[in-house]
Design a protein around this motif. Structure first.
Motif, PDB file in Angstrom:
ATOM      1  N   SER A  47       0.850  -1.185   0.000  1.00 41.60           N
ATOM      2  CA  SER A  47       0.000   0.000   0.000  1.00 41.60           C
ATOM      3  C   SER A  47       0.886   1.235   0.000  1.00 41.60           C
ATOM      4  O   SER A  47       1.721   1.410   0.883  1.00 41.60           O
ATOM      5  N   SER A  48       0.706   2.083  -1.005  1.00 40.13           N
ATOM      6  CA  SER A  48       1.508   3.310  -1.105  1.00 40.13           C
ATOM      7  C   SER A  48       0.564   4.482  -1.361  1.00 40.13           C
ATOM      8  O   SER A  48       0.149   4.730  -2.474  1.00 40.13           O
ATOM      9  N   TYR A  49       0.206   5.159  -0.305  1.00 37.71           N
ATOM     10  CA  TYR A  49      -0.734   6.274  -0.306  1.00 37.71           C
ATOM     11  C   TYR A  49      -2.063   5.880  -0.956  1.00 37.71           C
ATOM     12  O   TYR A  49      -2.610   6.606  -1.777  1.00 37.71           O
ATOM     13  N   PHE A  50      -2.582   4.725  -0.592  1.00 36.19           N
ATOM     14  CA  PHE A  50      -3.903   4.332  -1.074  1.00 36.19           C
ATOM     15  C   PHE A  50      -4.962   5.015  -0.222  1.00 36.19           C
ATOM     16  O   PHE A  50      -4.865   5.051   1.003  1.00 36.19           O
ATOM     17  N   ARG A  51      -5.963   5.587  -0.873  1.00 37.62           N
ATOM     18  CA  ARG A  51      -7.011   6.334  -0.174  1.00 37.62           C
ATOM     19  C   ARG A  51      -8.106   5.375   0.307  1.00 37.62           C
ATOM     20  O   ARG A  51      -9.149   5.225  -0.312  1.00 37.62           O
ATOM     21  N   GLY A  52      -7.846   4.747   1.386  1.00 40.71           N
ATOM     22  CA  GLY A  52      -8.831   3.821   1.924  1.00 40.71           C
ATOM     23  C   GLY A  52      -8.172   2.864   2.894  1.00 40.71           C
ATOM     24  O   GLY A  52      -6.952   2.694   2.897  1.00 40.71           O
ATOM     25  N   ILE A  53      -8.992   2.255   3.718  1.00 37.94           N
ATOM     26  CA  ILE A  53      -8.505   1.289   4.693  1.00 37.94           C
ATOM     27  C   ILE A  53      -8.663  -0.118   4.134  1.00 37.94           C
ATOM     28  O   ILE A  53      -9.737  -0.480   3.643  1.00 37.94           O
ATOM     29  N   LEU A  54      -7.584  -0.874   4.178  1.00 38.16           N
ATOM     30  CA  LEU A  54      -7.633  -2.254   3.712  1.00 38.16           C
ATOM     31  C   LEU A  54      -8.157  -3.144   4.837  1.00 38.16           C
ATOM     32  O   LEU A  54      -7.537  -3.244   5.897  1.00 38.16           O
ATOM     33  N   LYS A  55      -9.278  -3.791   4.575  1.00 35.18           N
ATOM     34  CA  LYS A  55      -9.882  -4.652   5.593  1.00 35.18           C
ATOM     35  C   LYS A  55      -9.145  -5.987   5.688  1.00 35.18           C
ATOM     36  O   LYS A  55      -8.327  -6.326   4.837  1.00 35.18           O
ATOM     37  N   LYS A  56      -9.495  -6.730   6.701  1.00 32.85           N
ATOM     38  CA  LYS A  56      -8.778  -7.974   6.992  1.00 32.85           C
ATOM     39  C   LYS A  56      -8.820  -8.946   5.827  1.00 32.85           C
ATOM     40  O   LYS A  56      -7.846  -9.657   5.568  1.00 32.85           O
ATOM     41  N   LYS A  57      -9.938  -8.998   5.092  1.00 37.54           N
ATOM     42  CA  LYS A  57     -10.028  -9.909   3.949  1.00 37.54           C
ATOM     43  C   LYS A  57      -8.946  -9.630   2.924  1.00 37.54           C
ATOM     44  O   LYS A  57      -8.539 -10.529   2.185  1.00 37.54           O
ATOM     45  N   ILE A  58      -8.485  -8.371   2.884  1.00 39.17           N
ATOM     46  CA  ILE A  58      -7.417  -8.001   1.958  1.00 39.17           C
ATOM     47  C   ILE A  58      -6.056  -8.287   2.576  1.00 39.17           C
ATOM     48  O   ILE A  58      -5.251  -9.060   2.029  1.00 39.17           O
ATOM     49  N   TRP A  59      -5.764  -7.650   3.725  1.00 36.03           N
ATOM     50  CA  TRP A  59      -4.393  -7.742   4.244  1.00 36.03           C
ATOM     51  C   TRP A  59      -4.021  -9.141   4.723  1.00 36.03           C
ATOM     52  O   TRP A  59      -2.843  -9.497   4.780  1.00 36.03           O
ATOM     53  N   SER A  60      -5.015  -9.957   5.017  1.00 40.75           N
ATOM     54  CA  SER A  60      -4.708 -11.320   5.466  1.00 40.75           C
ATOM     55  C   SER A  60      -4.564 -12.307   4.305  1.00 40.75           C
ATOM     56  O   SER A  60      -4.222 -13.472   4.523  1.00 40.75           O
ATOM     57  N   SER A  61      -4.800 -11.834   3.073  1.00 36.80           N
ATOM     58  CA  SER A  61      -4.756 -12.744   1.922  1.00 36.80           C
ATOM     59  C   SER A  61      -3.355 -12.919   1.350  1.00 36.80           C
ATOM     60  O   SER A  61      -3.129 -13.788   0.502  1.00 36.80           O
ATOM     61  N   SER A  62      -2.393 -12.106   1.786  1.00 35.04           N
ATOM     62  CA  SER A  62      -1.024 -12.235   1.266  1.00 35.04           C
ATOM     63  C   SER A  62      -0.266 -13.325   2.024  1.00 35.04           C
ATOM     64  O   SER A  62      -0.445 -13.495   3.229  1.00 35.04           O
ATOM     65  N   LYS A  63       0.584 -14.035   1.303  1.00 34.00           N
ATOM     66  CA  LYS A  63       1.334 -15.137   1.910  1.00 34.00           C
ATOM     67  C   LYS A  63       2.395 -14.642   2.891  1.00 34.00           C
ATOM     68  O   LYS A  63       2.647 -15.274   3.909  1.00 34.00           O
ATOM     69  N   ILE A  64       3.045 -13.529   2.548  1.00 34.80           N
ATOM     70  CA  ILE A  64       4.153 -13.028   3.357  1.00 34.80           C
ATOM     71  C   ILE A  64       3.691 -11.889   4.259  1.00 34.80           C
ATOM     72  O   ILE A  64       3.805 -11.963   5.481  1.00 34.80           O
ATOM     73  N   ALA A  65       3.174 -10.833   3.656  1.00 33.54           N
ATOM     74  CA  ALA A  65       2.723  -9.680   4.440  1.00 33.54           C
ATOM     75  C   ALA A  65       1.983  -8.710   3.527  1.00 33.54           C
ATOM     76  O   ALA A  65       2.112  -8.748   2.303  1.00 33.54           O
ATOM     77  N   THR A  66       1.207  -7.848   4.143  1.00 34.05           N
ATOM     78  CA  THR A  66       0.671  -6.663   3.484  1.00 34.05           C
ATOM     79  C   THR A  66       1.302  -5.474   4.178  1.00 34.05           C
ATOM     80  O   THR A  66       1.166  -5.300   5.387  1.00 34.05           O
TER      81      THR A  66
END
Length: 306
Positions: free
Chosen positions: A82-101
């Motif tokens: 995430s690089s200056y994204f206008r919005g909050i990433l919910k758990k369904k998004i940030w938890s979907s990466s294998k390594i990290a968000t």
């Protein structure tokens, strides 16, 4: 091949894409963005068009829908940035990466959590600032930290200049640590307890001359061009003030907002709570055109509204 998804806006996102494109072991699987007119006005950058021109799969959205969440899940990304994204990433998004968000945040966390940290840093008269790369979790800018960079705020640096420089440091910090993160050669550390959070700033700001010279000078720097310049009013005239200089105590402290001197070049000195400032760069609306108007609106003894 590692799959990377980007959520981003502004120039830093283009810089990251250009960097990742040169890496043979990285596939940019998706870019999610939301361009605003001011992004193009300030930088000439439109991320959606850039991605189309470079054959990068792109979704433009203000709100992340369930269908977008399903697309991200199907990609099975190794890393989400995430690089200056206008919005909050919910758990369904940030938890979907294998390594990290991860997020690139323009402050030294845990200080200055929130949307516009560089502006608040200037208004709080900080001498140093920084940038952090941290994991995203269910708190606001509260995830574990991979890396940080600290640097000195330059004299007379405006809010626009400090923000851009901070994001440049953020991009360089990501380049320095990207391989370590994606190949698990670095561990994120928990943030220190405490810290601070600051919210949004106003779209328009009027100068309170009852504040200190230092605060007024910082406020003007935060709002300086190309942002919405700090304003003050005398009768029915709006003065848009782009630059001031703090003066030594050459004048007795008088009523805040009072014009103490008008120079031949039409710069002028205004009294503050603890001294005075020289207004060096400004414009007036409606414009002062006649000698009579100048005598009313730009004359020693005139007082700005507080």
């Amino acid at each position: 091949m590692k799959n990377v998804i980007l959520f981003g806006c502004q120039k830093i996102t283009i810089d990251i894409i250009e960097y990742l494109k040169r890496k043979k072991d990285i596939n940019i699987s998706l870019v999610v963005t939301y361009d605003l007119p001011q992004d193009y006005a300030l930088t000439g950058i439109n991320i959606k068009n850039y991605c189309y021109q470079n054959n990068i799969r792109t979704i433009e959205c203000r709100n992340i829908t369930e269908s977008i969440e399903n697309i991200i899940k199907s990609i099975k990304p190794d890393l989400i940035i995430s690089s200056y994204f206008r919005g909050i990433l919910k758990k369904k998004i940030w938890s979907s990466s294998k390594i990290a968000t991860i997020n690139i945040h323009p402050s030294l966390l845990p200080l200055y959590r929130g949307p516009v940290p560089t502006a608040w840093g200037l208004m709080n008269l900080e001498n140093f600032f920084g940038v952090s790369i941290h994991k995203i979790n269910d708190t606001i800018d509260g995830g574990d930290i991979y890396a940080q960079e600290k640097f000195k705020i330059k004299k007379d640096e405006t809010g626009y200049e400090l923000y851009n420089r901070t994001m440049e440091f953020g991009f360089l910090l990501l380049k320095k640590n990207f391989d370590k993160i994606i190949y698990r050669k670095i561990r994120a550390k928990k943030q220190k307890k405490g810290g601070s959070y600051y919210g949004k700033i106003k779209n328009f700001e009027f100068i309170d001359w009852k504040k200190s010279s230092e605060f007024i000078e910082a406020l003007v720097r935060v709002r300086a061009k190309p942002y919405n310049i700090a304003q003050t009013i005398m009768h029915n005239r709006y003065f848009f003030i782009n630059k001031v200089k703090i003066l030594n105590n050459n004048y007795l402290i008088q009523q805040p907002g009072k014009i103490l001197k008008v120079n031949k070049d039409n710069t002028f000195v205004v009294s503050t709570a603890n001294g005075s400032v020289l207004v060096k760069d400004y414009f007036v609306y409606p414009e002062i055109k006649t000698k009579l108007e100048k005598k009313v609106f730009l004359n020693k003894g005139g007082i700005f509204n507080n």
